[in-house]
Design an enzyme around this catalytic site. Structure first.
Site, short mmCIF file in Angstrom:
data_model
loop_
_atom_site.label_atom_id
_atom_site.label_comp_id
_atom_site.label_asym_id
_atom_site.label_seq_id
_atom_site.Cartn_x
_atom_site.Cartn_y
_atom_site.Cartn_z
N GLU A 230 39.47 46.78 47.13
CA GLU A 230 39.24 47.33 45.84
C GLU A 230 37.81 47.17 45.22
O GLU A 230 37.39 45.94 45.47
CB GLU A 230 40.43 47.36 44.79
CG GLU A 230 41.53 47.55 45.41
CD GLU A 230 42.79 46.63 44.41
OE1 GLU A 230 43.11 47.57 43.42
OE2 GLU A 230 43.19 45.92 44.49
N LYS A 232 35.90 45.97 42.32
CA LYS A 232 35.80 44.89 41.15
C LYS A 232 35.39 45.57 39.91
O LYS A 232 34.22 45.40 39.81
CB LYS A 232 35.41 43.55 41.46
CG LYS A 232 35.56 42.59 40.57
CD LYS A 232 35.00 41.10 40.65
CE LYS A 232 35.70 40.08 39.63
NZ LYS A 232 35.72 40.63 38.46
#
Ligand SMILES: [Zn+2]
Ligand SMILES: [Zn+2]
Lengths: 531, 354
Positions: A230, A232
């Site tokens: 993902e 950050k």
């Protein structure tokens, strides 16, 4: 109070974590619950509001010791800690051989907290009478409490481990019970260490699981398909709780920030009962995060006017599902939690799922990472799809792979003494790069060296001083350091014309000569390349 | 903060109350160091000179390269170690007077380290004393400080702030022993960093009153310990770390080493260990934490604040010049108390590790 002083000293005198836990366990076993609750209050980093002004304390100390203003200032500059200065100066007074000993809770509840309601004359009389009989160690702690600064250098993890050991509970349960707000009462402490696991407080968040920085090449993590990647996000990590009709938004700093984010609260109210989400609060518009500065308008003191709400709308980007239908899911694999989240968060624009970054290989991922700065994110989070949601910063399952910092090799030009307790060493430095034949100062940096390197550099600085300007020394331009920084901006305020963001020392390049340092031109090129 | 201003002494204009105000100062600061013109010699010079009088063997006081040296007799062994065996070093017993050109000089115990001296210089009835470094606390390794009446007293001020006051040395020694014992009980070694000349020997001597277990020493201390033993100072038996057979366990041992050994590969052989540092600077908590020592023992070979003030009063000097360390605060404080005092700028740094 003596028991707390013993504990403080024991924690202060060792760098070994085992020895620290042992000292804590000893304390919590021996101390009565009413004292243990207060000790825990301070050990978990909570603070009393300042009871007395520094000015009063300094004045009384001077009256007792006859130290004039200028000398007090001199002493304070060399020690850097007011509570310690006072304890050291008062050490010259005669003291009784057998000082009276009172429990910590009596000190706080019957002596210190009531000070607030007294006038200055009465306050002086009481504090001075304590000072005259207290041993140095206890006096130091007393001063720390009076100034609202008592902090014990021990991590929450160790405190939790010790309490868990005393209570015979798993550390995560203790961590959970310590979340949120609590009062240092004997009842609280008894409940904390009680084996009964039903918890009353429905607003309470779970301890956060934190990612560790990825220092090895990402390929070493194995196959990409076993990992969830993902972005950050650069916001405020938080937990969003929907339980028993209420909504609670906690920051990682364990502050309730529900009120500051009405749009998130409203969206969360529509979630099913018994839901706990881990995520990031962001200023967010049209599916894109806004710069962090916008979010700051929402967390500062500023009033939440309709204008602020409209200009800096917030969202809670969801990373993880900790509880669903009142069931603790933290032990379930991330894969499963994530699947449940996808179903749960459909069509909830103020609580969207943090999207997975798709890539075929680590190489491709590395290329995507270069877009991070444009996307207002800090890099990647890489999470093992099989992992449970753990507590604290346990290495192995969750990694943060930040954007590579910029680097520059620069020459040490000036040294400044540190502040507070670092004031006896040169710990802050000014660095320069070449501008033609001259060294042009470009930035200050102070963090990044080990204690041993700081001590070694301090000795070098003293031996190679060219000139002293007050506390600052200019040194022979010989030492080269590799600095890392996160950004660069044009700055008319700086003589060099550039300002570095978050500069820190990466390493001492003893292998380099000053002539190997970078040039101002190369920094300016970088400036144009990134803007 | 009030500023100190230019000391009158350095302007050449002496205070009206000084009994020899019409004379030029007996000692001045020259590029080579403290210089006594009527005697034509330097004291603790930092550059080579014809004739150097030396207060003691610490590096910032005894430097090589001068033609002739004069020091106190009991410090002879240490001076030779410091200045080289073929340096021309003469010595005088404490108290014995020697005429040098127009002045009379004598050496008096400073209580700092073995053979450390205050140097008394008399010229036509005017007496100056250069204290070098000194302390008043009892020390089994050296001669106790002697109060010498003088007109001008040049004092050190390494610990010239009122936060510096020392506990009884015996209590500190007991503390060190308790720390050693606690580590011994769990099979750890205890590595105690200390200044190689003076402090190490003082610790070994203080501990010898409490135990007879041998201690290990780093090479930098070892030869100095030998000089003290030759001088008849009773200390714990010692063994050189580098002479210990490879693979021997140091569990439970006390090891004395200079601070520079900290963090070096030399430390690896000790396995699980705690570190301590014996120094006056350990009085301030941040100094210890900053440098990462497990324990700090407050032990100094310099006078603490109360003893600096006491000594200035004891000498009954009409004028006080302050060198080493917190010169400005001490001089300022003395002036506030009505003493004619001024800082004297010198490159003496004081023992940074002491
Ligand atoms: Zn010395
Ligand atoms: Zn010295």
């Amino acid at each position: 109070m003596r028991r707390l002083a013993d504990l403080y000293e024991a924690l202060d005198q060792t760098t070994s974590t085992n020895a620290k836990v042992e000292a804590l366990v000893r304390y919590f076993k021996e101390a009565p619950p009413e004292d243990a609750a207060w000790a825990l209050y301070f050990l978990t980093g909570q603070k009393l509001k300042r009871l007395l002004t520094t000015k009063l304390l300094v004045g009384w100390t001077q009256e007792l010791t006859g130290i004039p203003d200028w000398l007090f200032a001199e002493v304070y500059a060399s020690v850097g800690d007011l509570a310690e200065v006072i304890a050291l100066l008062l050490d010259g007074l005669e003291r009784p051989a057998e000082p009276e000993e009172l429990p910590l809770s009596v000190w706080l509840e019957q002596r210190l907290l009531p000070l607030r309601d007294l006038d200055a004359v009465e306050q002086r009389e009481r504090v001075v009478s304590w000072w005259k009989v207290m041993p140095r160690r206890e006096l130091f702690l007393l001063n720390k409490m009076l100034t609202g600064e008592l902090r014990v250098g021990v991590s929450a993890t160790l405190v939790i481990r010790a309490v868990a050991q005393v209570a015979g509970l798993p550390p995560p349960s203790v961590a959970h019970r310590l979340m949120g707000t609590w009062k240092p009462t004997p009842a609280f402490f008894k409940q904390l260490v009680s084996p009964d696991v039903s918890d009353g407080d429905r607003s309470r968040p779970y301890p956060f699981y934190l990612a560790s920085p990825l220092e090895q090449p990402p390929e070493s993590l194995g196959e990409l398909k076993d990992w969830l990647v993902e972005w950050k996000w650069d916001g405020i990590r938080g937990q969003l709780i929907r339980r028993q009709g209420g909504v609670y938004l906690w920051s990682r700093g364990e502050e309730l920030i529900t009120e500051r984010f009405p749009e998130i609260t409203e969206a969360a109210a529509a979630l099913p009962e018994g839901t706990v989400l881990d995520g990031e609060v962001l200023a967010y518009e049209n599916g894109r995060p806004l710069p962090f500065a916008q979010l700051q308008r929402r967390i500062g003191r500023q009033k939440l006017t309709p204008k602020v709400l409209a200009e800096a709308p917030a969202a809670f980007i969801v990373y993880d599902l900790l509880e669903l239908e009142g069931k603790d899911l933290r032990e379930r694999p991330l894969r499963e939690r994530r699947a449940k989240l996808e179903a749960l968060l459909k069509d909830r624009p103020r609580v969207p799922l943090s999207p997975a970054v798709k890539a075929e290989s680590w190489d491709e991922l590395a290329k995507l990472r270069d877009q991070a700065r444009e996307r207002n994110v800090e890099g990647f989070m890489i999470k093992r799809l099989d992992s449970a949601y753990l507590t604290g910063r346990k290495r192995g399952d969750w990694w943060k792979w930040k954007i590579d910092p910029f680097t520059v090799d620069a020459v040490l030009l000036y040294a400044h003494p540190g502040h507070g307790r670092r004031s006896s060493l040169y710990t802050d430095y000014t660095f320069a790069v070449w501008n033609g034949q001259e060294l042009q100062p470009v930035t200050k940096a102070y963090s990044g060296l080990t204690d041993e390197e700081i001590a070694r550099l301090d000795r070098w600085i003293r031996a190679h001083t060219k000139e002293k300007y007050g506390p600052v020394r200019s040194v022979e331009p010989e030492q080269v350091f590799e600095l890392h920084f996160e950004g660069i901006q044009a700055s008319p305020r700086h003589k060099s014309g550039v300002a570095l963001r978050f500069p820190r020392i990466a390493r001492w390049r003893t292998d380099k000569k000053p002539q190997d340092a970078d040039t101002l031109d190369s920094l300016k090129e970088l400036l144009h390349a990134v803007h | 903060m009030a500023s100190i201003g230019t000391p009158r002494y350095l302007n050449g204009a002496l205070s009206a109350s000084y009994p020899f105000q019409d004379r030029p100062p007996l000692i001045t600061v020259t590029p080579q160091g403290l210089y006594c013109a009527p005697g034509d010699f330097h004291i603790d010079p930092w550059h080579p000179v014809e004739r150097a009088l030396i207060t003691h063997a610490h590096g910032d006081h005894a430097r090589g390269g001068s033609r002739r040296y004069l020091g106190a007799r009991t410090g002879e062994g240490l001076l030779h170690r410091r200045l080289g065996a073929d340096s021309a070093i003469d010595t005088l017993p404490y108290g014995e007077r020697l005429r040098i050109n127009d002045v009379t000089v004598s050496f008096h115990p400073a209580g700092h380290v073995l053979g450390s001296a205050q140097i008394r210089i008399e010229h036509q009835g005017e007496v100056w004393v250069v204290s070098g470094d000194y302390k008043r606390a009892p020390d089994p390794t050296c001669e106790p400080f002697e109060v010498v009446r003088c007109n001008t007293f040049i004092t050190e001020a390494t610990f010239g702030l009122p936060i510096y006051r020392w506990d009884d040395t015996r209590l500190v020694a007991e503390d060190i022993l308790r720390w050693w014992d606690a580590n011994r009980a769990v099979g750890r070694s205890a590595v105690l960093f200390c200044y190689a000349l003076g402090k190490a020997q003082r610790i070994l001597a203080e501990l010898a009153r409490l135990t007879d277990r041998p201690a290990y020493v780093h090479g930098a201390l070892n030869s100095l310990v030998a000089v003290y033993r030759e001088a008849g100072v009773k200390m714990l038996p010692t063994q050189l770390v580098s002479e210990v057979e490879k693979g021997t366990s140091f569990a439970g041992a006390l090891v004395l080493a200079p601070p520079s050994a900290g963090g070096s590969t030399w430390m690896r052989r000790f396995g699980e260990h705690e570190t301590g540092f014996a120094s006056g600077w350990m009085r301030v908590r941040g100094n210890r934490r900053r440098r990462g020592f497990d324990r700090g023992f407050v032990l100094s070979d310099h006078a603490d604040w109360p003893d600096l003030l006491r000594t200035v009063a004891d000498t009954r000097a009409e004028r006080v010049l302050v060198t080493h360390g917190y010169t400005d605060p001490l001089a300022h404080y003395l002036r506030d108390k009505g003493v004619d005092a001024a800082p004297l700028a010198t490159p003496f740094e004081g023992e940074a590790e002491d």
